[in-house]
Every structure is written in structure tokens, then in C-alpha cells.
Write a protein that holds these residues in place. Structure first.
Motif, short mmCIF file in Angstrom:
data_model
loop_
_atom_site.label_atom_id
_atom_site.label_comp_id
_atom_site.label_asym_id
_atom_site.label_seq_id
_atom_site.Cartn_x
_atom_site.Cartn_y
_atom_site.Cartn_z
N VAL A 14 -4.76 -42.46 96.95
CA VAL A 14 -6.10 -42.99 96.66
C VAL A 14 -7.12 -41.85 96.55
CG1 VAL A 14 -7.98 -44.43 97.56
CG2 VAL A 14 -5.60 -45.17 97.83
N LYS A 15 -7.85 -41.86 95.49
CA LYS A 15 -8.99 -40.97 95.27
C LYS A 15 -8.68 -39.51 95.59
CE LYS A 15 -13.23 -42.76 96.12
NZ LYS A 15 -14.47 -43.04 96.88
N ASN A 16 -7.54 -39.05 95.12
CA ASN A 16 -7.29 -37.61 95.19
C ASN A 16 -7.99 -36.96 94.01
OD1 ASN A 16 -5.31 -37.35 97.53
ND2 ASN A 16 -4.41 -39.01 96.32
N ARG A 17 -8.39 -35.68 94.19
CA ARG A 17 -9.25 -35.04 93.20
C ARG A 17 -8.59 -35.00 91.81
NH1 ARG A 17 -11.23 -30.39 90.85
NH2 ARG A 17 -9.58 -28.95 91.44
N ALA A 18 -7.29 -34.68 91.76
CA ALA A 18 -6.60 -34.61 90.47
C ALA A 18 -5.70 -35.84 90.29
CB ALA A 18 -5.81 -33.31 90.37
N ASN A 19 -4.41 -35.67 90.53
CA ASN A 19 -3.46 -36.76 90.30
C ASN A 19 -3.03 -37.43 91.60
OD1 ASN A 19 -2.95 -36.00 87.34
ND2 ASN A 19 -2.44 -34.09 88.42
N GLY A 20 -2.75 -38.70 91.52
CA GLY A 20 -2.17 -39.39 92.67
C GLY A 20 -0.72 -38.98 92.85
N PHE A 21 0.06 -39.18 91.79
CA PHE A 21 1.49 -38.83 91.79
C PHE A 21 1.72 -37.87 90.63
CE2 PHE A 21 1.03 -42.92 93.85
CZ PHE A 21 1.78 -42.75 95.00
N TYR A 22 2.24 -36.68 90.93
CA TYR A 22 2.22 -35.60 89.96
C TYR A 22 3.55 -34.84 89.94
CZ TYR A 22 0.47 -31.28 87.72
OH TYR A 22 0.27 -30.22 86.89
N SER A 23 4.06 -34.63 88.74
CA SER A 23 5.36 -33.96 88.59
C SER A 23 5.24 -32.44 88.43
CB SER A 23 6.10 -34.56 87.40
OG SER A 23 7.38 -34.02 87.30
N ASN A 24 4.02 -31.94 88.26
CA ASN A 24 3.74 -30.50 88.42
C ASN A 24 4.65 -29.55 87.62
OD1 ASN A 24 2.30 -28.31 89.55
ND2 ASN A 24 3.85 -28.06 91.15
N HIS A 25 4.84 -29.79 86.35
CA HIS A 25 5.64 -28.90 85.49
C HIS A 25 7.12 -28.81 85.90
CE1 HIS A 25 1.65 -27.22 84.28
NE2 HIS A 25 1.41 -27.21 85.56
N GLN A 26 7.59 -29.76 86.69
CA GLN A 26 9.01 -29.74 87.10
C GLN A 26 9.89 -29.81 85.86
OE1 GLN A 26 10.46 -29.50 90.07
NE2 GLN A 26 12.06 -31.03 90.39
N PRO A 27 10.92 -28.96 85.77
CA PRO A 27 11.81 -29.04 84.60
C PRO A 27 12.86 -30.14 84.76
CG PRO A 27 12.40 -27.18 85.97
CD PRO A 27 11.22 -27.81 86.62
N GLY A 28 12.41 -31.34 85.07
CA GLY A 28 13.30 -32.48 85.27
C GLY A 28 12.53 -33.61 85.92
N GLY A 29 13.19 -34.75 86.08
CA GLY A 29 12.49 -35.94 86.57
C GLY A 29 12.65 -36.18 88.06
N SER A 30 11.96 -37.21 88.54
CA SER A 30 12.10 -37.67 89.92
C SER A 30 12.15 -39.20 89.92
CB SER A 30 10.93 -37.17 90.79
OG SER A 30 11.08 -35.79 91.09
N TYR A 31 12.41 -39.76 91.09
CA TYR A 31 12.43 -41.22 91.26
C TYR A 31 11.12 -41.67 91.87
CZ TYR A 31 17.47 -40.48 90.76
OH TYR A 31 18.71 -40.10 90.31
N TRP A 32 10.42 -42.53 91.17
CA TRP A 32 9.12 -43.03 91.64
C TRP A 32 9.24 -44.55 91.77
CZ3 TRP A 32 5.65 -38.85 91.93
CH2 TRP A 32 6.01 -37.71 91.19
N TYR A 33 9.30 -45.03 93.01
CA TYR A 33 9.53 -46.45 93.23
C TYR A 33 8.41 -47.08 94.07
CZ TYR A 33 14.52 -45.52 92.09
OH TYR A 33 15.70 -45.16 91.50
N ASN A 34 7.87 -48.19 93.60
CA ASN A 34 6.96 -49.01 94.42
C ASN A 34 5.80 -48.23 95.02
OD1 ASN A 34 9.62 -50.92 94.71
ND2 ASN A 34 7.73 -52.09 95.05
N ASN A 35 5.20 -47.38 94.23
CA ASN A 35 4.02 -46.67 94.72
C ASN A 35 2.74 -47.34 94.24
OD1 ASN A 35 5.51 -44.32 95.92
ND2 ASN A 35 6.19 -44.12 93.78
N SER A 36 1.68 -47.20 95.04
CA SER A 36 0.36 -47.73 94.67
C SER A 36 -0.62 -46.59 94.47
CB SER A 36 -0.18 -48.66 95.77
OG SER A 36 0.57 -49.84 95.84
N ALA A 37 -1.32 -46.61 93.35
CA ALA A 37 -2.30 -45.56 93.07
C ALA A 37 -3.62 -46.18 92.68
CB ALA A 37 -1.79 -44.66 91.95
N TYR A 38 -4.72 -45.55 93.17
CA TYR A 38 -6.05 -46.14 92.97
C TYR A 38 -7.09 -45.02 92.98
CZ TYR A 38 -10.15 -49.02 94.49
OH TYR A 38 -11.37 -49.63 94.63
N LEU A 39 -7.91 -44.99 91.99
CA LEU A 39 -9.07 -44.08 91.95
C LEU A 39 -8.73 -42.59 91.89
CD1 LEU A 39 -11.60 -45.71 94.48
CD2 LEU A 39 -11.66 -45.83 91.98
N ASN A 40 -7.47 -42.26 91.56
CA ASN A 40 -7.16 -40.84 91.37
C ASN A 40 -7.65 -40.41 89.98
OD1 ASN A 40 -5.36 -40.43 93.83
ND2 ASN A 40 -4.42 -42.22 92.84
#
Ligand code: CA
Ligand code: CA
Length: 441
Positions: free
Chosen positions: A297-323
Motif C-alpha cells: 500500500v502506498k509505496n513510493r514506486a511499485n507495490g510488487f516489482y520484478s526489478n530487471h530480473q532476467p526471469g519470472g516469479s510467482y505472484w499469488y493472491n496479493n493486494s495492491a493499493y495506491l502504489n
């Protein structure tokens, strides 16, 4: 006959005594040289108490403010100052416990530990099979003006448990891991940490939690933790050689001062990345991290961020608001020559509401598995979907057992179309299907 029995009895007794776990006490008014470590004769320092313990023993730390002084520093190695160095290991099933005495709050105040041109670690844990519980660290200092970092808890061991720790109002990273496997960071809080001394005072290194395991450092899990008002990121696992799991963790207001002045990077969850240039340290197999049932919630940049990772991640059931952006899946090509739309990610049952800029960005939907997210179905989310949007609930006191507080924030209101809108990914749920976001109704 009777004599033999007595001897046997005495042997058994000795055996039992020798194997019984011992308990020692540390108190603010304790004394290392004169006391026995018993409850009425406590030691003054954890450093001294550690000399006494063996696997399976417990050190209870009584409540109060432990105003640490530089003559209590356990160890110094070049630029690193270890106020405590826990280098004695327990054993499987016999952890060494450093626990707050029940219902008491020991606070380690590092305000007076200011070694010139050195980094301060409040607790450096190189041992394994250790359990720390209920300790608070405040006012950790930074004295170096160039690139640096101080840390409250630094882990290099394995099979350790960090529980109900609180790291706040200092200049140090709350918790930092560079080595070790199967560590559990459970129900810990890192908040209001800002290094305003080094590198122009932006606090660009002060994350709430950092997890950067070397090769072999598998199975490290963050569960039930909270990070807010840390000057850089809430959780950061850049340069992690192995998979890291963030489960039921909250991140809010990171990248800001308490006055919402812009400071460091400001991501809620920074999952991975290796920088922009490939170096010899990049592993052949890029780890996929798990970020599940988390709230940003309301983080300055991204709520959930992959940050130039050379590959993916698993993102399950997360809530994001006001990022700034709720879900930013920015990836780097495998050869590190360019930033590209996210590939290889698995995004399921996530909820995005009212981002300041974008719900999602940098996602190549043809190269990711994306199902049942508010932004992919898509579902229009509105205030009326939630019982409450009162952010102040996020920093409410924890429950007595240390678990996250019961809140209604971002819980789905009866009748919301987000209820049962998810897909079954193997976690428990109520009703016909999983709900969207971090809170199952
Ligand atoms: Ca960071
Ligand atoms: Ca459901």
C-alpha cells in the motif's frame, strides 16, 4: 545388590542432569562477572550468556532498555562492528533460544554505538539452529558518508528462526540475509528506518528486510512480517541465488519519510534483479521467487516489482493499493542487454486498486501465465468492494501470539464480485473458489 542399584541410579541421575536443557537469564541490572545467570542472579549481556549455553538451552532476556555502549561490542573485523555475535550453534531439535522473558520487552538501544568509518551490526548470527524471539532493536547508527549499510539482524546461519523481532527508528536495515538456508523470519516488524547520513542522506540502502542468499541458500521464508516507512524498499531480494518466499507479509509507505518526503527506491516487494550488467555471479538458473498473500500500500514506486530480473516469479493472491504502479513486472533479457516486458511470470488471483499511475506495467502477456487477476479478467474494482480502506489498520498492534492483527482493511465486502473470482492454486479457501487478493472472506 542394593549398592549396585544405587550406583546405577546415581548414573541415571547424572545422565539426566547432564542432558537437561539449561536456562539462563539476562537483565538490564545484571552482572556478568558476579552473577550465576539464575533468574535472581542474571547476567548483564547476551554476549556473556552465550558462553554458557549448549544446544537446547534457553537464555531469557528480561524487559527494559539495554542502552548498549561501545565497550560491550562483541567483535570487530575491519570495517564491521558486531555488537552481538551469535556464533554458537544449536542442533536439530535443540535450538539455542534467545527469548524475551514472557510478557516482557527487552529493547536494545544502539544510539551510543557510533564507531567512526565502521558499519554497525546489532546482531550478527553466524550460528545455526538458533531461535531469537521478542527482541527489539532501536536507534542503530550509520557513521560512513560514502556507500555503506548498518544492520539490526544479519543472518549467515541456517535453520534459524527470527520471531517477533522489532527493528525501528534507526538508520539500519531491519533484517539482512546473505548466507544460509531454511531460515524462517516470522512475525517481525521493520519500520521508520532511514540512513540519513550516507550517500546524500536519501536512505537508498535502508530496506526493511533484505534476503540475498548465496548459492545453496534455499528455503528462506518471510511470513507475517511488516515493513513501513523504510527509506528504501520494504522487502528486497536483489542478487538472490535461490528462491525466496514472502508469505502473508505487508509493505506500506516505503521510500518515504514519515512526512512523505521522497527518499530511496520505494518498492513494497522488490523480487529479484541482478543490476543491469551481467557479471560472473549471475547463476545459470535464475530463481523464481514466491510472493503470495502479501499486501502493498502506498509505496513510493511499485507495490510488487520484478526489478530487471532476467526471469519470472510467482505472484499469488496479493493486494495492491495506491502504489505508483501496483504490479511492475519489468525484466531484463537473459544476456542483460536490454530491459523488456516481463516474461516467465505467473500471476494469479491478484488484486489491484487505485494505483497512483498504473495497475500493471512491463508485462508481456504472451510470455506469462496470467489468470484471474482483477486486471486480467478484468474486473472493475471500487471502494464498495471493501469493508474498509482505513490504512491505519496496517500498523495496528500485533496479536498476543505475535501474529498479524485482525483487520478489515481491504477485506472484501459481502456481495463483492471479487469473492470466489479466483482460481484454485492449491491454497485453502472458503466458498466455491478462492477470492481475489490477500484476504479470503
Ligand atoms: Ca533496496
Ligand atoms: Ca472464496
Amino acid at each position: 545388590m542394593q549398592k549396585h542399584f544405587l550406583i546405577l541410579f546415581a548414573f541415571c541421575f547424572l545422565f539426566v542432569v547432564e542432558n537437561e536443557a539449561k536456562v539462563y537469564y539476562v537483565a538490564v541490572a545484571g552482572n556478568d562477572s558476579a552473577n550465576s545467570g539464575a533468574i535472581k542472579s542474571p547476567f548483564a549481556t547476551i554476549t556473556y550468556a552465550q558462553k554458557m549455553v549448549e544446544a537446547g538451552d534457553t537464555i531469557y532476556i528480561r524487559g527494559g532498555i539495554y542502552k548498549m555502549s561501545e565497550n560491550q561490542i562483541a567483535h570487530i573485523s575491519r570495517i564491521w562492528v558486531y555488537v552481538h555475535l551469535l556464533n554458537k550453534s544449536g542442533a536439530p531439535g535443540k535450538r539455542i533460544n534467545y527469548w524475551a522473558y514472557p510478557d516482557e520487552h527487552p529493547v536494545f538501544d544502539l544510539e551510543n554505538i557510533k564507531p567512526i568509518n565502521q558499519r554497525v551490526f546489532a546482531f550478527d548470527i553466524t550460528g545455526s539452529w538458533i531461535h531469537l524471539k521478542g527482541l527489539e532493536v532501536i536507534h542503530t547508527q550509520v557513521t560512513i558518508k560514502s556507500h555503506t549499510q548498518s544492520e539490526c539482524f544479519h543472518n549467515e546461519g541456517s535453520n534459524n528462526i527470527y520471531e517477533q523481532l522489532s527493528m525501528h527508528d534507526g538508520q539500519a536495515i531491519g533484517f539482512f540475509l546473505t548466507k544460509g538456508s531454511n531460515n524462517l523470519i516470522l512475525n517481525c516488524d521493520a519500520y521508520r528506518n532511514w540512513d540519513y547520513v550516507s550517500e546524500n542522506g536519501k536512505g537508498g540502502n535502508t530496506d526493511g528486510f533484505g534476503c540475498h542468499p548465496q548459492p545453496g541458500g534455499k528455503g528462506n521464508v518471510f511470513r507475517g512480517c511488516r515493513a513501513w516507512f523504510n527509506s528504501d524498499d520494504g522487502y528486497d531480494c536483489i542478487r538472490a541465488y535461490e528462491t525466496v518466499t514472502f508469505d502473508h507479509c505487508w509493505a506500506f509507505y516505503n521510500g518515504y519519510s514519515t512526512q512523505f518526503q521522497d527518499l530511496g527506491d520505494g518498492n513494497g516487494f522488490k523480487a529479484g534483479g541482478w543490476g543491469l550488467v551481467k557479471d560472473r555471479r549471475v547463476p545459470d538458473t535464475i530463481p523464481m521467487h514466491f510472493i503470495q498473500f502479501c499486501v502493498a500500500v502506498k509505496n513510493r514506486a511499485n507495490g510488487f516489482y520484478s526489478n530487471h530480473q532476467p526471469g519470472g516469479s510467482y505472484w499469488y493472491n496479493n493486494s495492491a493499493y495506491l502504489n505508483g504502479t501496483d504490479f511492475n513486472m519489468l525484466n531484463r533479457t537473459a544476456d542483460f542487454t536490454a530491459d523488456v516486458q516481463g516474461y516467465g511470470h505467473v500471476l494469479k488471483n491478484n488484486l489491484s486498486f487505485a494505483p497512483r499511475t498504473y495497475q500493471t506495467e512491463w508485462i508481456d502477456t504472451t510470455k506469462c501465465t496470467i489468470t484471474n487477476n482483477t486486471f486480467s479478467i478484468p474486473l472493475k474494482v471500487s471502494k464498495s468492494d471493501f469493508v474498509s480502506l482505513n490504512e491505519s489498520q496496517l500498523s495496528a498492534p500485533r496479536k498476543v501470539d505475535g501474529s498479524l492483527p485482525d483487520i478489515t482493511f481491504m477485506h472484501l465486502k459481502k456481495g463483492s464480485k471479487l469473492i470466489d473470482a479466483g482460481t484454485d492454486i492449491g491454497f485453502q479457501f472458503t466458498g466455491k473458489k478462492p477470492d481475489l487478493g490477500a484476504f479470503e472472506q
